[in-house]
Design a protein around this motif. Structure first.
Motif, short mmCIF file in Angstrom:
data_model
loop_
_atom_site.label_atom_id
_atom_site.label_comp_id
_atom_site.label_asym_id
_atom_site.label_seq_id
_atom_site.Cartn_x
_atom_site.Cartn_y
_atom_site.Cartn_z
N TYR A 148 45.94 31.18 25.29
CA TYR A 148 44.89 30.47 26.15
C TYR A 148 45.48 31.08 26.99
O TYR A 148 44.38 31.37 28.92
CB TYR A 148 44.58 28.97 25.52
CG TYR A 148 44.03 28.38 26.82
CD1 TYR A 148 42.02 29.08 26.06
CD2 TYR A 148 44.21 27.48 27.18
CE1 TYR A 148 41.27 27.79 27.05
CE2 TYR A 148 42.99 27.05 28.32
CZ TYR A 148 41.49 26.82 27.91
OH TYR A 148 41.06 26.40 28.42
N GLU A 149 46.39 30.58 27.48
CA GLU A 149 46.76 30.56 28.62
C GLU A 149 46.62 32.06 29.50
O GLU A 149 46.27 32.75 30.38
CB GLU A 149 48.40 30.08 29.43
CG GLU A 149 48.08 29.28 29.43
CD GLU A 149 49.85 28.39 29.20
OE1 GLU A 149 50.66 29.00 29.41
OE2 GLU A 149 49.72 26.91 29.58
N GLU A 150 47.18 32.91 28.44
CA GLU A 150 46.95 34.92 28.43
C GLU A 150 45.55 35.30 28.99
O GLU A 150 44.67 35.97 29.93
CB GLU A 150 47.49 35.36 27.26
CG GLU A 150 47.42 37.23 27.62
CD GLU A 150 48.24 37.52 28.96
OE1 GLU A 150 48.35 38.51 29.25
OE2 GLU A 150 49.26 36.38 29.26
N MET A 151 44.62 34.41 28.34
CA MET A 151 43.21 34.85 28.01
C MET A 151 42.57 34.20 29.55
O MET A 151 41.50 34.74 30.48
CB MET A 151 42.84 33.93 26.94
CG MET A 151 41.28 34.13 26.74
SD MET A 151 39.95 33.11 25.80
CE MET A 151 40.43 31.32 27.16
N ASN A 176 41.37 36.34 32.40
CA ASN A 176 39.54 36.24 33.03
C ASN A 176 40.07 35.79 34.51
O ASN A 176 39.03 36.48 35.12
CB ASN A 176 38.78 35.13 32.33
CG ASN A 176 38.86 34.86 31.00
OD1 ASN A 176 39.05 36.29 30.30
ND2 ASN A 176 39.14 33.91 30.17
N ARG A 177 41.07 35.27 34.21
CA ARG A 177 41.21 35.37 36.02
C ARG A 177 41.18 36.97 36.97
O ARG A 177 40.68 37.41 37.53
CB ARG A 177 43.14 34.59 36.86
CG ARG A 177 42.09 33.31 36.27
CD ARG A 177 42.84 32.67 37.23
NE ARG A 177 44.83 32.58 36.25
CZ ARG A 177 44.96 31.24 35.70
NH1 ARG A 177 44.54 30.92 34.85
NH2 ARG A 177 46.21 31.82 35.66
N LEU A 178 41.93 37.52 36.29
CA LEU A 178 42.52 38.89 36.83
C LEU A 178 41.29 40.16 36.53
O LEU A 178 40.61 40.56 37.55
CB LEU A 178 42.97 39.77 35.72
CG LEU A 178 45.02 38.89 36.07
CD1 LEU A 178 46.30 39.99 35.25
CD2 LEU A 178 45.25 39.31 36.84
N LYS A 179 39.48 39.61 35.37
CA LYS A 179 38.93 40.39 35.28
C LYS A 179 38.20 40.00 36.80
O LYS A 179 37.32 40.71 37.00
CB LYS A 179 38.37 39.70 33.88
CG LYS A 179 36.87 40.79 33.65
CD LYS A 179 36.49 40.38 32.24
CE LYS A 179 35.44 40.85 31.56
NZ LYS A 179 35.14 40.72 30.51
N LYS A 180 37.78 38.78 36.59
CA LYS A 180 36.67 38.10 37.56
C LYS A 180 37.53 38.50 39.48
O LYS A 180 36.61 38.95 40.18
CB LYS A 180 37.01 36.88 37.79
CG LYS A 180 36.30 35.46 38.42
CD LYS A 180 35.96 34.55 38.19
CE LYS A 180 35.18 33.63 39.06
NZ LYS A 180 34.88 32.26 39.02
N GLN A 181 38.82 38.33 39.18
CA GLN A 181 39.14 38.68 40.68
C GLN A 181 38.93 40.03 40.63
O GLN A 181 38.25 40.87 42.08
CB GLN A 181 40.53 38.75 40.50
CG GLN A 181 41.33 38.87 42.00
CD GLN A 181 40.48 38.09 42.75
OE1 GLN A 181 40.69 36.84 42.69
NE2 GLN A 181 40.42 38.69 44.01
N ALA A 182 39.26 41.08 39.50
CA ALA A 182 38.95 42.68 40.13
C ALA A 182 37.15 42.57 40.34
O ALA A 182 36.95 44.00 40.27
CB ALA A 182 39.03 43.46 38.46
N GLU A 183 36.31 42.27 39.74
CA GLU A 183 35.07 42.97 39.96
C GLU A 183 34.45 41.85 41.42
O GLU A 183 33.68 42.66 41.66
CB GLU A 183 34.79 41.08 38.79
CG GLU A 183 34.38 41.66 37.28
CD GLU A 183 33.53 40.48 36.76
OE1 GLU A 183 33.19 39.59 36.69
OE2 GLU A 183 33.45 40.90 35.28
N LEU A 184 35.71 40.92 41.89
CA LEU A 184 35.16 40.02 42.94
C LEU A 184 35.86 41.48 43.78
O LEU A 184 35.03 41.56 45.01
CB LEU A 184 36.18 38.58 43.42
CG LEU A 184 35.20 37.99 42.81
CD1 LEU A 184 36.50 36.03 42.49
CD2 LEU A 184 34.43 37.83 42.98
#
Length: 813
Positions: free
Chosen positions: A589-592, A596-604
């Motif tokens: 869950y923490e990895e997910m 998700n944070r990395l994905k969101k950060q990448a999107e940002l």
């Protein structure tokens, strides 16, 4: 999750759903209209660490599946509370406690109930399991039947084979008469499995399966035109599809078996026909050899291994998953039951508070509640709700706390068993075990082939997962090369002919063995198992790593194949639950969240980068616009300046000059220059070009070529001479000269089209470095042409000071 639970594990048939059960498995109505409740399944004397606690749930589920599949009985699982409530509601029965089987059975209109007790017995350090099943009459509360298997089976054998034997006996006692095919198929894999002895048995099995499929297809067609609105009806439809898929797999297994039997029978008939033509000595020789090989093959079969095979390990793992799931369902049901009682109490208390007599001080004159009364009622209702919400939360916390440790340990065991499953390599042989089928055809004596074509099929838990065909060469099988036929008159012909006849005899013997299915060759397949993600319930991959062929007579390895094939395998029924430990789930869950944070950060970042790019492009565009605007303004100013200069030149004498950035404004395509002093004289022609630095300043360049030399003159002998230029003459020889110089000067219009200039000149003067100053006068028409005269004083080392006079025509720009 609820839908999949009903699909995979409920297997409960209500009366309205019983009509589709295939008659191919039983004679008569199969117990249609009868209801039986499968009540408890308990484990006695289980292991101290509770690692075998899952067995009771697994056996119960398997027996329910058998009873439903091989009869028309309506089977109700006491653990499926949602189904029980539906039946109770249908018959307007009270909701009896599940703690009392008689009351529960009556509430669902059942006539009998079954209890199951699994017993573990430890002998000489080994665990053995048995089971006792008892049928009780709900009306008389007396036992009316039952069946017992004594504790004499290993855990793996028990969980894979016990249910079929027990179910067949229970069905018989409840009046369901199974057909011969039904008896064989329900006991597939069981202790008393009736193996198909001939083709007629297998064909009877296939006929029964086809009858089941026909009725399932009919029921499926009926359901396909219905509008399903409830979860149970949708689950029932999906369950039929699942059972149909299982029957199709079973059908394929029987068809493969019949095909193998028919092929074996055809080869046997071929061998019988050939054998009749052999002499007695040859027949006896083949019979003796085949008998020896059969004995060695039987010795291989008799070797027992205590280790669990992969299929047994998977059954245990899936049983543990099932126990985990049912525990979770039981926990959820217990929480729901208790909370429903609390909810009823809460509603009753709130109703009593609303109906309570209102004090006079909290009423209006007309009897309605005033502000104080409304506030008091609202606060009391909120207090009651908060009280029961706290009770519900505490109830859930208490139940989960009590069961958490057991579930935690079960998750750990599942994980450990999966790790153990994946860490091992497994073997299966074509002689000692069912599941690996080797068939070898007749010899192909064509040059380049010279061997026996074989077919190999690997069936795992009833599913054919791998098939292959290839050639076993004569050299592979015998270790000898194929001898050529000796030509007439060749050296050692008799000896070679003897070898060739031995080759023919060997081929005939082997052909005979293979036609009679004498296990002359043993195939040994090595594989490993990989577990798929919990997101693919009960899915595995079998990795076929190696296949070895051995000569049973000599025990030698004759051929090895390394296919490295990945074969998918789906355990049925699947268990849809996340079986991982809490720590792994938390880590996942923490990895997910991290991903998700990395994905969101990448999107940002991408969005920011895109915005920066847009801003940069916008800024560049703005700069270009400003540049264009500035350029336009400069051109406008320049144009205005030119107009102003033009206007000024019309009103004054001064002719404005362009700057250095402008075009060449003056060019003298031809000028004649005369250099002279008291010693030398030179005449040159050349070109001059100038470029304006400002209105009054200019630079330029000068290029000339010519000739000249030292000057001399005649003087009378008397002192009374006078100077006369006619006496001035050049030397007899003329020296070629070159001048290349630069010019920097200033000019001023002394009249409208008359311009005077002063300038300095320096560079290569008459073949030497030199320089000087001068002045010029120009008469011109602007931007057309003019004439120029100039005079200058120049100096170089040879000629010292010289005067230069120039005249020429200029082009004005």
């Amino acid at each position: 999750m609820k839908l999949k639970k009903l699909i995979s594990y409920t297997f409960v048939m209500l009366a309205s759903f019983c009509a589709f059960t295939a008659e191919g498995y039983f004679i008569g109505d199969g117990g249609a209209g009868k209801r039986v409740l499968v009540y408890t399944s308990e484990l006695e004397n289980g292991l101290s660490d509770s690692s075998d606690a899952w067995i009771a749930a697994k056996v119960k589920r398997d027996i329910i599946n058998d009873l439903v599949t091989y009869s028309n009985l309506t089977v109700i699982n006491s653990d499926e509370r949602s189904t029980i409530r539906k039946i109770q509601k249908e018959y307007e029965s009270s909701e009896y406690s599940t703690d009392n089987p008689v009351q529960l059975g009556k509430s669902v209109q059942a006539k009998s109930y079954i209890t199951l007790t699994t017993t573990r017995l430890e002998q000489k350090g080994q665990d053995y399991y048995g089971i006792s099943a008892t049928i009780y009459n709900i009306e008389t509360r007396q036992a009316e039947g039952g069946f017992t298997l004594k504790p004499s089976f290993s855990q793996a054998d028990f969980v894979t084979k016990a249910h079929g034997t027990v179910s067949a006996e229970l069905l018989e006692q409840m009046g369901v008469k199974l057909t011969s095919a039904g008896k064989r198929l329900i006991c597939t894999g069981s202790f008393d499995e009736a193996v198909s002895g001939d083709i007629s048995d297998a064909e009877e099995n296939l006929s029964a399966i086809n009858a089941e499929l026909e009725k399932l297809s009919k029921k499926q067609s009926e359901l396909s035109v219905q509008s399903l609105t409830s979860l149970e009806e949708q689950a029932h439809k999906t369950r039929i599809e699942t059972q149909k898929a299982l029957l199709l797999q079973q059908k394929k297994n029987e068809e493969d078996k019949i095909q193998r039997m028919k092929a074996d029978e055809a080869k046997k008939q071929e061998e019988d026909a050939i054998n009749k033509k052999r002499n007695a000595e040859k027949r006896d020789s083949i019979l003796s050899l085949s008998s020896q090989i059969e004995k060695k093959a039987q010795a291989i079969r008799d070797k027992k291994t205590e280790a669990l095979n992969a299929a047994q390990r998977i059954v245990i793992i899936e049983g543990e998953k099932l126990a985990l799931l049912e525990n979770e369902n039981t926990i959820a049901a217990s929480i729901e039951d208790y909370n429903s009682k609390l909810k009823a109490e809460c509603e009753a208390q709130m109703k009593a508070r609303r109906e309570r007599k209102t004090p006079t001080a909290e009423k209006n004159p007309d009897g309605t509640l005033n502000e104080r009364g409304l506030m008091s009622l609202e606060n009391d209702i909120l207090e009651i709700k908060a009280k029961y919400e706290d009770l519900e939360a505490k109830n859930e916390s208490d139940i989960r706390e009590k069961t958490n440790e057991a579930q935690k340990q079960l998750r750990k065991k599942i994980t450990a068993d999966i790790d153990d499953l994946e860490s091992k390599k497994y073997t299966i042989t074509s002689i000692a075990e069912q599941g690996l089928y080797l068939r070898i055809g007749n010899y192909d004596g064509n040059i380049g082939k010279e061997g026996w074509k074989y077919g190999l099929a690997f069936s795992f838990d009833g599913q054919t997962v791998y098939e292959t065909e290839d050639l076993l060469s004569y050299q592979d099988l015998t270790g000898k090369t194929v001898p050529g036929y000796p030509k007439l008159g060749s050296k050692n012909r008799e000896q070679n002919l003897k070898l060739y006849n031995q080759y023919l005899d060997t081929v005939e013997n082997y052909d005979s063995f293979f036609r009679m299915n004498v296990p002359f060759v043993e195939a040994v397949l090595t594989y490993s198992v990989r577990t798929q993600s919990y997101k693919n319930p009960s899915s595995y991959v079998l990795v076929i790593e190696k296949i070895e062929f051995r000569n049973v007579s000599t025990g030698k390895k004759i051929k090895t194949v390394m296919p490295l094939i990945h074969c998918p395998y789906q355990y049925t029924p699947s268990v849809d639950i996340d079986w991982r430990t809490e720590s792994v789930q938390k880590s996942d869950y923490e990895e997910m969240l991290k991903q998700n944070r990395l994905k969101k950060q990448a999107e940002l970042d991408a969005q920011k980068k895109e915005e920066q790019k847009q801003k940069k492009e916008q800024k560049k565009e703005e700069q270009e616009q400003k540049k264009e605007q500035k350029k336009e303004e400069q051109e406008q100013k320049k144009e205005q300046k030119k107009k102003a200069k033009s206007a000024s030149s019309k009103s004054s004498k001064q002719d404005p000059r362009d700057t250095i950035c402008s075009l060449l404004y003056e060019f003298i395509p031809g000028a004649v220059n005369f250099y002279a002093n008291d010693k030398s004289a030179y005449i040159t022609v050349g070109y001059t070009a100038t470029l304006g630095l400002s209105d009054n300043m200019f630079i330029g360049g000068n290029l000339e070529a010519g000739c000249g030399g030292t000057a001399f003159f005649s003087v009378p002998q008397s002192d009374d001479y006078y100077y006369d230029s006619s006496y001035y003459e050049t030397d007899d020889t003329a020296e070629p000269v070159l001048t290349c110089s630069g010019i920097l000067g200033a000019s001023y219009n002394i009249a409208k089209y008359l311009r005077a200039s002063v300038y300095g000149e320096g560079g290569y003067i008459l073949n030497e470095l030199g320089g000087g100053v001068g002045a010029s006068l120009e008469l011109y028409i602007p931007k057309k042409f003019g004439i120029m005269v100039s005079s200058s004083v120049l100096y170089n080392d040879t000629n010292k000071f010289m005067l230069k006079y120039s005249a020429g025509i200029e082009l004005c720009f």
